[in-house]
Enzyme design. Sequence first.
Site, PDB file in Angstrom:
ATOM      1  N   HIS A 154      -5.932   0.181  13.538  1.00  0.00           N
ATOM      2  CA  HIS A 154      -6.729   0.467  12.331  1.00  0.00           C
ATOM      3  C   HIS A 154      -8.145   0.905  12.718  1.00  0.00           C
ATOM      4  CE1 HIS A 154      -4.046  -2.611  10.064  1.00  0.00           C
ATOM      5  NE2 HIS A 154      -3.732  -1.414   9.609  1.00  0.00           N
ATOM      6  N   LYS A 209       2.729  -9.309  -2.672  1.00  0.00           N
ATOM      7  CA  LYS A 209       2.891  -9.695  -1.265  1.00  0.00           C
ATOM      8  C   LYS A 209       2.248 -11.063  -1.035  1.00  0.00           C
ATOM      9  CE  LYS A 209       3.074  -5.368   1.400  1.00  0.00           C
ATOM     10  NZ  LYS A 209       2.318  -4.559   2.356  1.00  0.00           N
ATOM     11  N   ARG A 257       2.072   6.507  12.766  1.00  0.00           N
ATOM     12  CA  ARG A 257       2.498   6.004  14.075  1.00  0.00           C
ATOM     13  C   ARG A 257       3.791   6.679  14.506  1.00  0.00           C
ATOM     14  NH1 ARG A 257       1.853   0.070  11.927  1.00  0.00           N
ATOM     15  NH2 ARG A 257       2.327   1.342  10.118  1.00  0.00           N
ATOM     16  N   SER A 283       0.244  -4.800  11.879  1.00  0.00           N
ATOM     17  CA  SER A 283      -0.237  -6.127  11.471  1.00  0.00           C
ATOM     18  C   SER A 283       0.920  -7.124  11.503  1.00  0.00           C
ATOM     19  CB  SER A 283      -0.815  -6.071  10.057  1.00  0.00           C
ATOM     20  OG  SER A 283      -1.907  -5.196   9.999  1.00  0.00           O
TER      21      SER A 283
HETATM   22  P1  ADP Z   1      -0.141  -0.441   4.307  1.00  0.00           P
HETATM   23  O1  ADP Z   1       0.430  -1.712   3.746  1.00  0.00           O
HETATM   24  O2  ADP Z   1      -0.815   0.431   3.287  1.00  0.00           O
HETATM   25  O3  ADP Z   1       0.756   0.347   5.210  1.00  0.00           O
HETATM   26  P2  ADP Z   1      -1.534  -1.223   6.717  1.00  0.00           P
HETATM   27  O4  ADP Z   1      -2.714  -2.132   6.805  1.00  0.00           O
HETATM   28  O5  ADP Z   1      -0.291  -1.661   7.359  1.00  0.00           O
HETATM   29  O6  ADP Z   1      -1.363  -0.964   5.164  1.00  0.00           O
HETATM   30  O7  ADP Z   1      -1.919   0.213   7.276  1.00  0.00           O
HETATM   31  C1  ADP Z   1      -2.957   0.967   6.719  1.00  0.00           C
HETATM   32  C2  ADP Z   1      -2.921   2.362   7.311  1.00  0.00           C
HETATM   33  O8  ADP Z   1      -3.191   2.313   8.706  1.00  0.00           O
HETATM   34  C3  ADP Z   1      -1.582   3.068   7.196  1.00  0.00           C
HETATM   35  O9  ADP Z   1      -1.819   4.454   7.021  1.00  0.00           O
HETATM   36  C4  ADP Z   1      -0.921   2.819   8.515  1.00  0.00           C
HETATM   37  O10 ADP Z   1       0.016   3.828   8.831  1.00  0.00           O
HETATM   38  C5  ADP Z   1      -2.131   2.883   9.427  1.00  0.00           C
HETATM   39  N1  ADP Z   1      -1.913   2.111  10.650  1.00  0.00           N
HETATM   40  C6  ADP Z   1      -1.505   0.839  10.764  1.00  0.00           C
HETATM   41  N2  ADP Z   1      -1.423   0.465  12.060  1.00  0.00           N
HETATM   42  C7  ADP Z   1      -1.798   1.549  12.780  1.00  0.00           C
HETATM   43  C8  ADP Z   1      -1.895   1.825  14.180  1.00  0.00           C
HETATM   44  N3  ADP Z   1      -1.575   0.920  15.111  1.00  0.00           N
HETATM   45  N4  ADP Z   1      -2.313   3.051  14.567  1.00  0.00           N
HETATM   46  C9  ADP Z   1      -2.617   3.991  13.628  1.00  0.00           C
HETATM   47  N5  ADP Z   1      -2.518   3.802  12.299  1.00  0.00           N
HETATM   48  C10 ADP Z   1      -2.119   2.602  11.881  1.00  0.00           C
END
Ligand code: ADP
Length: 159
Positions: free
Chosen positions: A19, A43, A92, A130
Site C-alpha cells: 500500500h 466486514k 497485483r 492485508s
Molecule cells: P480493498 O478491500 O479495496 O481491496 P485493500 O486495502 O485490500 O482494499 O487494497 C487497497 C488497494 O491497494 C487495492 O487497489 C489493492 O489492489 C491495492 N493493494 C493491496 N495490496 C497491494 C500490494 N501489495 N501492492 C500493490 N497494491 C496493493
Amino acid sequence: MTERIAVYPGSFDPLTNGHLDILARGRRLADRVIVAILDHDQKTPLFTVEERIHMIREIVGGDPSISVSSFTGLLVDFAMRSGATIIVRGLRAVSDYEYELQMALMNRRLAPAVETVFLMAKEEYSYVSSRLVKELARLGGDVTGLVPNIVRQRLADRF
Ligand code: ADP
C-alpha cells in the site's frame, strides 16, 4: 492552476508496504492524495476504522500532501465531495484485474469526470495482502519488511 487531488481507497486492514509503495507513487501523479478507508459495515475488521486512521497518520503524518479519512457510501461521491479527479488503485495479479475492471467501469459510469488510475505492484510486494499479513501474524510468523514497523507492533499487540 487548480490542485490535482487523488483518492487512494481501500480497507487498509492493516496498511502494508505494498500500500505504501502505491501511495508514494500515486503521490507523484497528484498534488494531494487522500487515503480513504472504506467504513464497511459488512466486514469484521481486525482494526477499527479509527485505529487504522491513527496508524496510517502515524506512518505518513510527516507528509502534508497526504491526508487520511474514512468514508461510507459510494466512493465516487466521496471523491467528488473531496474535489478529487483521480482514483488510485494497485494491481497485483491477474486475479485483481476482473474485480478492479468492474469497479472502474461502474465508477466511470457514475462519475465520468473521475479517472481510475492503476499502478502495477512492485515485484517484491506483489504477493503481499492485508489478509495474508494478518494470517502470518496470527500464526506467529515474522512480518518484518512486509508492513511498516508501527503496523508490526500493533499486530504483535493484537495477537
Ligand atoms: P480493498 O478491500 O479495496 O481491496 P485493500 O486495502 O485490500 O482494499 O487494497 C487497497 C488497494 O491497494 C487495492 O487497489 C489493492 O489492489 C491495492 N493493494 C493491496 N495490496 C497491494 C500490494 N501489495 N501492492 C500493490 N497494491 C496493493
